[in-house]
Design an enzyme around this catalytic site. Structure first.
Site: not given
Length: 168
Positions: A64, A72-74, A106
């Site tokens: 992520n 950052v994919c959060l 994701d």
């Protein structure tokens, strides 16, 4: 302000309270343990009503987190941010949780996601290799001391993303 008064090592960019770096340590009992990352934080004018921009400056192997840009994919930062959250939440809860519980469904790093799902032991070994190559105290100290030659390879290409997009 709470972050500056905390135990976190915070470095302001041009004495600007809206842009700074935070030294972040990998959570124990994970493959990221022992790693030290320089996190770039930029607060929008609308902060705390709009989420901060967060990026890893040195490389990290995680489903992520984009390996090149450090993005950052959060969910909690990108979609469900609330003014009730503050910077301490990001460094004490959100980022440690992201490293403890990656979401390979994701991904921003497809290679890390695929490796984690298909070969978990190899994924863990690669995470540890990245920690040793890109996230040690010596590497962080070299980057901060201005020894750019030694630190360049270890840092993400966060500034060059827009340049790369124009290439046909």
């Amino acid at each position: 302000m709470k972050l500056l008064m905390s135990d976190y090592e915070v470095t302001l960019v041009n004495d600007n309270m809206r842009e700074f770096y935070v030294r972040f340590y990998g959570p124990g009992e994970t493959p990221f343990a022992g790693g030290i990352w320089k996190i770039h934080v930029e607060l929008q004018a609308e902060y705390p009503y709009k989420s901060p921009s967060i990026g890893f400056m040195n490389k990290i192997f995680h489903p992520n987190i984009d390996e090149l840009s450090g993005s950052v994919c959060l969910d909690v930062i990108n979609q469900t941010w609330s003014p009730m959250f503050d910077m301490i939440n990001i460094f004490e809860v959100f980022l440690p949780q992201l490293l403890r519980y990656p979401n390979p469904n994701d991904p921003l790093n497809g290679e890390a996601a695929a490796l984690m799902m298909r070969h978990p032991k190899e994924y863990e070994a690669k995470v540890k290799e990245y920690v040793q190559r890109f996230a040690t105290k010596d590497i962080m100290d070299a980057a901060e001391d201005g020894n750019e030659d030694e630190a360049d390879e270890e840092m993400s290409d966060i500034g060059s993303i827009s340049e790369d997009e124009d290439v046909v």
